[in-house]
Write a protein that holds these residues in place. Sequence first.
Motif, PDB file in Angstrom:
ATOM      1  N   SER A   9     -17.807  23.998 -21.379  1.00 11.04           N
ATOM      2  CA  SER A   9     -18.872  24.444 -20.549  1.00 11.04           C
ATOM      3  C   SER A   9     -19.880  23.013 -20.617  1.00 11.04           C
ATOM      4  O   SER A   9     -20.013  22.287 -21.452  1.00 11.04           O
ATOM      5  CB  SER A   9     -19.875  25.347 -21.034  1.00 11.04           C
ATOM      6  N   PHE A  10     -20.486  22.818 -19.292  1.00 12.24           N
ATOM      7  CA  PHE A  10     -21.094  21.703 -19.021  1.00 12.24           C
ATOM      8  C   PHE A  10     -22.249  21.960 -17.762  1.00 12.24           C
ATOM      9  O   PHE A  10     -21.819  22.931 -17.015  1.00 12.24           O
ATOM     10  CB  PHE A  10     -20.504  20.305 -18.765  1.00 12.24           C
ATOM     11  N   LEU A  11     -23.170  20.996 -17.392  1.00 14.85           N
ATOM     12  CA  LEU A  11     -23.900  20.952 -16.135  1.00 14.85           C
ATOM     13  C   LEU A  11     -23.163  21.285 -15.045  1.00 14.85           C
ATOM     14  O   LEU A  11     -21.942  20.729 -15.210  1.00 14.85           O
ATOM     15  CB  LEU A  11     -24.646  19.849 -16.234  1.00 14.85           C
ATOM     16  N   PRO A  12     -23.586  22.199 -14.380  1.00 17.32           N
ATOM     17  CA  PRO A  12     -25.031  22.809 -13.974  1.00 17.32           C
ATOM     18  C   PRO A  12     -25.177  23.967 -14.827  1.00 17.32           C
ATOM     19  O   PRO A  12     -26.241  24.674 -14.736  1.00 17.32           O
ATOM     20  CB  PRO A  12     -25.257  23.034 -12.602  1.00 17.32           C
ATOM     21  N   ALA A  13     -24.123  24.613 -15.582  1.00 24.07           N
ATOM     22  CA  ALA A  13     -24.200  25.830 -16.348  1.00 24.07           C
ATOM     23  C   ALA A  13     -25.229  25.425 -17.479  1.00 24.07           C
ATOM     24  O   ALA A  13     -25.038  24.437 -18.140  1.00 24.07           O
ATOM     25  CB  ALA A  13     -22.902  26.111 -17.064  1.00 24.07           C
ATOM     26  N   LEU A  14     -25.981  26.479 -17.822  1.00 24.68           N
ATOM     27  CA  LEU A  14     -26.859  26.215 -18.988  1.00 24.68           C
ATOM     28  C   LEU A  14     -26.496  27.465 -19.965  1.00 24.68           C
ATOM     29  O   LEU A  14     -26.693  28.717 -19.758  1.00 24.68           O
ATOM     30  CB  LEU A  14     -28.474  26.407 -18.371  1.00 24.68           C
ATOM     31  N   PRO A  40     -15.384  21.117 -17.333  1.00 22.51           N
ATOM     32  CA  PRO A  40     -14.925  21.686 -16.097  1.00 22.51           C
ATOM     33  C   PRO A  40     -15.667  21.183 -14.755  1.00 22.51           C
ATOM     34  O   PRO A  40     -16.717  20.966 -15.058  1.00 22.51           O
ATOM     35  CB  PRO A  40     -14.956  23.135 -16.367  1.00 22.51           C
ATOM     36  N   GLY A  41     -14.800  20.980 -13.892  1.00 26.40           N
ATOM     37  CA  GLY A  41     -15.490  20.469 -12.322  1.00 26.40           C
ATOM     38  C   GLY A  41     -15.804  21.576 -11.433  1.00 26.40           C
ATOM     39  O   GLY A  41     -15.799  22.821 -11.869  1.00 26.40           O
ATOM     40  N   THR A  42     -16.169  21.305 -10.544  1.00 32.05           N
ATOM     41  CA  THR A  42     -16.528  22.176  -9.266  1.00 32.05           C
ATOM     42  C   THR A  42     -15.476  23.003  -8.749  1.00 32.05           C
ATOM     43  O   THR A  42     -14.242  22.690  -8.972  1.00 32.05           O
ATOM     44  CB  THR A  42     -17.236  21.518  -8.051  1.00 32.05           C
ATOM     45  N   THR A  43     -15.515  24.045  -8.242  1.00 34.99           N
ATOM     46  CA  THR A  43     -14.618  24.989  -7.711  1.00 34.99           C
ATOM     47  C   THR A  43     -14.858  25.132  -6.418  1.00 34.99           C
ATOM     48  O   THR A  43     -16.206  25.036  -5.581  1.00 34.99           O
ATOM     49  CB  THR A  43     -14.566  26.487  -8.138  1.00 34.99           C
ATOM     50  N   PRO A  44     -14.140  25.796  -5.208  1.00 38.21           N
ATOM     51  CA  PRO A  44     -14.492  25.935  -4.085  1.00 38.21           C
ATOM     52  C   PRO A  44     -15.616  27.009  -3.822  1.00 38.21           C
ATOM     53  O   PRO A  44     -16.087  27.270  -2.864  1.00 38.21           O
ATOM     54  CB  PRO A  44     -13.088  26.449  -3.278  1.00 38.21           C
ATOM     55  N   TRP A  45     -15.697  27.858  -4.859  1.00 39.30           N
ATOM     56  CA  TRP A  45     -16.875  28.845  -4.701  1.00 39.30           C
ATOM     57  C   TRP A  45     -18.233  28.369  -5.246  1.00 39.30           C
ATOM     58  O   TRP A  45     -19.155  29.118  -5.170  1.00 39.30           O
ATOM     59  CB  TRP A  45     -16.294  30.042  -5.496  1.00 39.30           C
ATOM     60  N   ALA A  46     -18.103  27.205  -5.968  1.00 47.23           N
ATOM     61  CA  ALA A  46     -19.319  26.747  -6.261  1.00 47.23           C
ATOM     62  C   ALA A  46     -20.209  25.910  -5.276  1.00 47.23           C
ATOM     63  O   ALA A  46     -19.826  25.210  -4.696  1.00 47.23           O
ATOM     64  CB  ALA A  46     -19.232  26.078  -7.680  1.00 47.23           C
ATOM     65  N   ASP A  47     -21.584  26.070  -5.583  1.00 43.72           N
ATOM     66  CA  ASP A  47     -22.547  25.251  -4.871  1.00 43.72           C
ATOM     67  C   ASP A  47     -23.005  23.878  -5.300  1.00 43.72           C
ATOM     68  O   ASP A  47     -23.300  22.997  -4.686  1.00 43.72           O
ATOM     69  CB  ASP A  47     -23.652  26.141  -4.585  1.00 43.72           C
ATOM     70  N   THR A  48     -22.875  23.722  -6.507  1.00 43.29           N
ATOM     71  CA  THR A  48     -23.351  22.590  -7.305  1.00 43.29           C
ATOM     72  C   THR A  48     -21.989  21.978  -8.110  1.00 43.29           C
ATOM     73  O   THR A  48     -21.181  22.873  -8.686  1.00 43.29           O
ATOM     74  CB  THR A  48     -24.530  22.828  -8.192  1.00 43.29           C
ATOM     75  N   ALA A  49     -22.113  20.652  -8.350  1.00 43.62           N
ATOM     76  CA  ALA A  49     -20.891  20.269  -9.142  1.00 43.62           C
ATOM     77  C   ALA A  49     -21.685  19.634 -10.486  1.00 43.62           C
ATOM     78  O   ALA A  49     -22.797  19.272 -10.623  1.00 43.62           O
ATOM     79  CB  ALA A  49     -20.356  19.111  -8.534  1.00 43.62           C
TER      80      ALA A  49
END
Length: 384
Positions: A9-14, A40-49
């Motif tokens: 887990s990493f940003l933007p997840a807190l 983990p990087g961004t996904t097609p469903w994520a707004d922020t990376a």
Amino acid sequence: MRVAIVTESFLPALNGVTTSVCKVLESLRDGGHEALVIAPGTTPWADTAAPERYAGFPVHTVSSLPIRQFRVGLPSYELETVLHRFRPDVVHVASPFVLGGRGLTAARSLGIPSVAIYQTDMPSYIRQHSGPIGDLTARAAWRWIRRIHSQADLTLAPSSAALQDLASHDVPRVALWGRGVDSTLFHPDRRADAETDALRRRLAPNGELIVGYVGRLAPEKELHRLAELNSLPHTQIVLVGDGPSAELLRDQLPGVVLLGRQEGLDLARSYAAFDLFVHTGTRETFGQTLQEAAAAGLAVIAPASGGPLDLIDHGSTGLLFDPDREGALREAVARLAGPERESERTLMGLAGRARVETRSWPALTEQLLGYYARAMGRDRAAVA
């Protein structure tokens, strides 16, 4: 030292994993070390990376999938390539389960020493969400965890309860490593801030006792236990955080105030606005928010289970309640409620702060460097 950190887990997840990784990175930077993050990087469903850099260090992201609002990094042979190019002295794997498991395999194949950080009681979470086959899936999860951590040169657990869990499931080469806390950001003096005073007046306009919680709003946090407090007079429940249980909690806790996700000064002022801090989850391997609350000078109430057993001195810094006895949480809060108990709450808060003041992230990272050295075969006195 050159450190590659592979994190689930990493940003933007807190969350606790992200916070620990970020604090270690900041301390490594301040100590003149080099680091690389694989996350983990961004996904097609994520707004922020995820950021491209953190604390001056590069962040390499891998493909991921969203599962229950988490980004789960997909394992691939890409990790060998990234680690080979960076040439770290040690690989630090934060809460390995999927991506981290692949990181440990990659480190071993490249002959790089590795340290795994056990941080999430995944078997308990899986049991909770697996219905009638919960016990079966939890046992399978422990077999997977044992397989993953057996690849590490050293596994670090955050509490004595977590150490016992790992030992009882035959996870080898384990040691204790806690978590740091920013006792400057989280400080009792913030209670005197004008912004904190304004927040208190907004949350408790009639001088109610503010009982606060900080963390993810999700089933595994067992926040339904707070319903025991609904009948307590002159009490206001305040929750800081977000997650899938937010709307359900509005129904379960009439009048509850949800402040949403917070960080930095906003979070510090929320702690300062509370009169009591309550945690409800029984599956915590540590309990970082309990340390933050203690640093803010709050008496802390939590279950007598898991990480809180190491963090709360019952009757001195807070209270531990029996999570298996209905009404125990309400009794604990009632014991410290009311203006006549203010001095007792204050003394507990001061004692709690005294216990955590020395647990700075630089100090914990220095200890971590000693564990890296042990994994590399160069013992330091700090880990003797």
